[in-house]
Design a protein around this motif. Structure first.
Motif, PDB file in Angstrom:
ATOM      1  N   LEU A 242      14.192  -4.570   4.590  1.00  0.00           N
ATOM      2  CA  LEU A 242      14.420  -3.189   4.197  1.00  0.00           C
ATOM      3  C   LEU A 242      13.522  -2.237   4.977  1.00  0.00           C
ATOM      4  N   ASP A 243      12.267  -2.596   5.147  1.00  0.00           N
ATOM      5  CA  ASP A 243      11.353  -1.748   5.918  1.00  0.00           C
ATOM      6  C   ASP A 243      11.880  -1.519   7.331  1.00  0.00           C
ATOM      7  N   ARG A 244      12.366  -2.581   7.934  1.00  0.00           N
ATOM      8  CA  ARG A 244      12.870  -2.485   9.305  1.00  0.00           C
ATOM      9  C   ARG A 244      14.145  -1.644   9.354  1.00  0.00           C
ATOM     10  N   VAL A 245      15.037  -1.822   8.388  1.00  0.00           N
ATOM     11  CA  VAL A 245      16.266  -1.034   8.342  1.00  0.00           C
ATOM     12  C   VAL A 245      15.930   0.445   8.179  1.00  0.00           C
ATOM     13  N   LEU A 246      15.064   0.772   7.236  1.00  0.00           N
ATOM     14  CA  LEU A 246      14.708   2.168   7.012  1.00  0.00           C
ATOM     15  C   LEU A 246      14.055   2.776   8.246  1.00  0.00           C
ATOM     16  N   SER A 247      13.235   2.005   8.923  1.00  0.00           N
ATOM     17  CA  SER A 247      12.606   2.478  10.150  1.00  0.00           C
ATOM     18  C   SER A 247      13.643   2.782  11.225  1.00  0.00           C
ATOM     19  N   ARG A 248      14.619   1.894  11.381  1.00  0.00           N
ATOM     20  CA  ARG A 248      15.665   2.103  12.394  1.00  0.00           C
ATOM     21  C   ARG A 248      16.547   3.294  12.027  1.00  0.00           C
ATOM     22  N   LEU A 249      16.847   3.446  10.749  1.00  0.00           N
ATOM     23  CA  LEU A 249      17.642   4.594  10.315  1.00  0.00           C
ATOM     24  C   LEU A 249      16.872   5.900  10.521  1.00  0.00           C
ATOM     25  N   ALA A 250      15.571   5.886  10.286  1.00  0.00           N
ATOM     26  CA  ALA A 250      14.755   7.080  10.519  1.00  0.00           C
ATOM     27  C   ALA A 250      14.783   7.462  11.997  1.00  0.00           C
ATOM     28  N   THR A 251      14.723   6.466  12.863  1.00  0.00           N
ATOM     29  CA  THR A 251      14.805   6.736  14.301  1.00  0.00           C
ATOM     30  C   THR A 251      16.166   7.321  14.665  1.00  0.00           C
ATOM     31  N   LEU A 252      17.238   6.727  14.142  1.00  0.00           N
ATOM     32  CA  LEU A 252      18.583   7.222  14.430  1.00  0.00           C
ATOM     33  C   LEU A 252      18.829   8.612  13.843  1.00  0.00           C
ATOM     34  N   SER A 253      18.076   8.983  12.820  1.00  0.00           N
ATOM     35  CA  SER A 253      18.275  10.295  12.199  1.00  0.00           C
ATOM     36  C   SER A 253      17.796  11.432  13.089  1.00  0.00           C
ATOM     37  N   SER A 254      17.136  11.111  14.183  1.00  0.00           N
ATOM     38  CA  SER A 254      16.732  12.155  15.126  1.00  0.00           C
ATOM     39  C   SER A 254      17.613  12.162  16.380  1.00  0.00           C
ATOM     40  N   ASP A 255      18.725  11.429  16.341  1.00  0.00           N
ATOM     41  CA  ASP A 255      19.674  11.406  17.455  1.00  0.00           C
ATOM     42  C   ASP A 255      20.204  12.822  17.676  1.00  0.00           C
ATOM     43  N   ASP A 256      20.448  13.180  18.925  1.00  0.00           N
ATOM     44  CA  ASP A 256      20.907  14.542  19.186  1.00  0.00           C
ATOM     45  C   ASP A 256      22.402  14.739  18.946  1.00  0.00           C
ATOM     46  N   ARG A 257      23.128  13.661  18.671  1.00  0.00           N
ATOM     47  CA  ARG A 257      24.552  13.796  18.322  1.00  0.00           C
ATOM     48  C   ARG A 257      24.658  14.035  16.819  1.00  0.00           C
ATOM     49  N   PRO A 258      25.249  15.143  16.413  1.00  0.00           N
ATOM     50  CA  PRO A 258      25.297  15.486  14.988  1.00  0.00           C
ATOM     51  C   PRO A 258      25.952  14.417  14.120  1.00  0.00           C
ATOM     52  N   GLU A 259      26.991  13.769  14.623  1.00  0.00           N
ATOM     53  CA  GLU A 259      27.689  12.756  13.825  1.00  0.00           C
ATOM     54  C   GLU A 259      26.774  11.574  13.515  1.00  0.00           C
ATOM     55  N   VAL A 260      26.041  11.132  14.534  1.00  0.00           N
ATOM     56  CA  VAL A 260      25.136   9.989  14.363  1.00  0.00           C
ATOM     57  C   VAL A 260      23.951  10.384  13.497  1.00  0.00           C
ATOM     58  N   ARG A 261      23.420  11.569  13.744  1.00  0.00           N
ATOM     59  CA  ARG A 261      22.270  12.051  12.966  1.00  0.00           C
ATOM     60  C   ARG A 261      22.647  12.164  11.490  1.00  0.00           C
ATOM     61  N   ASN A 262      23.770  12.781  11.186  1.00  0.00           N
ATOM     62  CA  ASN A 262      24.195  12.951   9.792  1.00  0.00           C
ATOM     63  C   ASN A 262      24.497  11.611   9.137  1.00  0.00           C
ATOM     64  N   CYS A 263      25.175  10.727   9.846  1.00  0.00           N
ATOM     65  CA  CYS A 263      25.475   9.402   9.304  1.00  0.00           C
ATOM     66  C   CYS A 263      24.179   8.643   9.003  1.00  0.00           C
ATOM     67  N   SER A 264      23.213   8.739   9.905  1.00  0.00           N
ATOM     68  CA  SER A 264      21.941   8.026   9.720  1.00  0.00           C
ATOM     69  C   SER A 264      21.158   8.560   8.530  1.00  0.00           C
ATOM     70  N   VAL A 265      21.105   9.869   8.401  1.00  0.00           N
ATOM     71  CA  VAL A 265      20.398  10.468   7.260  1.00  0.00           C
ATOM     72  C   VAL A 265      21.090  10.090   5.953  1.00  0.00           C
ATOM     73  N   ASN A 266      22.408  10.192   5.929  1.00  0.00           N
ATOM     74  CA  ASN A 266      23.149   9.828   4.712  1.00  0.00           C
ATOM     75  C   ASN A 266      22.978   8.346   4.379  1.00  0.00           C
ATOM     76  N   THR A 267      23.010   7.496   5.393  1.00  0.00           N
ATOM     77  CA  THR A 267      22.839   6.059   5.165  1.00  0.00           C
ATOM     78  C   THR A 267      21.423   5.754   4.691  1.00  0.00           C
ATOM     79  N   LEU A 268      20.448   6.410   5.268  1.00  0.00           N
ATOM     80  CA  LEU A 268      19.053   6.235   4.855  1.00  0.00           C
ATOM     81  C   LEU A 268      18.889   6.563   3.376  1.00  0.00           C
ATOM     82  N   PHE A 269      19.398   7.698   2.967  1.00  0.00           N
ATOM     83  CA  PHE A 269      19.246   8.088   1.571  1.00  0.00           C
ATOM     84  C   PHE A 269      20.117   7.240   0.644  1.00  0.00           C
TER      85      PHE A 269
END
Length: 133
Positions: free
Chosen positions: A78-105
């Protein structure tokens, strides 16, 4: 798709350490099997891939599946997944960023009731506050 087919076959813990190991207390992420760690990293790499946004979104969703499947049986997953999702949440593509933030939460909301106090602290300090910065 391949991950879904073979997810139940993944080892949930690393091989037993050799008796000559001098490490007194392994780090939490070292409790992952090398196979599961590689799979999480692979999904994160596909998530950040510029080749196809749909592949990125699918890989991001797969991180949630891996978190859900391994959070009880595989410490450190879980720690590793959350870390990877946090990294993806700063992607400059809005679709990926939004998906990552939503998946993280979604991970935090869906699995949060089983978090220990230490897991909550790591989640808030290292992940949630990091995404907000």
């Amino acid at each position: 798709l391949i991950v879904d087919d073979f997810l139940d076959e993944l080892p949930s813990s690393p091989p037993e350490p050799s008796p000559s190991s001098s490490e007194e207390e392994p780090r939490r992420s070292s409790l992952l099997s090398p196979t599961r760690a590689a799979l999480l990293d692979c999904c994160a790499a596909f998530g950040s891939s510029r080749h196809d946004v749909n592949a990125s979104l699918t890989a991001t969703g797969m991180l949630w599946t891996l978190a859900d499947q391994g959070h009880q049986t595989c410490p450190g997953s879980l720690d590793r997944v959350l870390s990877r999702l946090a990294t993806l949440s700063s992607d400059d593509r809005p679709e990926v960023r939004n998906c990552s933030v939503n998946t993280l939460f979604s991970c935090v909301v869906g699995l949060g009731e089983s978090f220990t106090d230490d897991e909550w602290e790591r989640c808030l300090v290292e992940t949630i506050f990091g995404v907000m910065e």
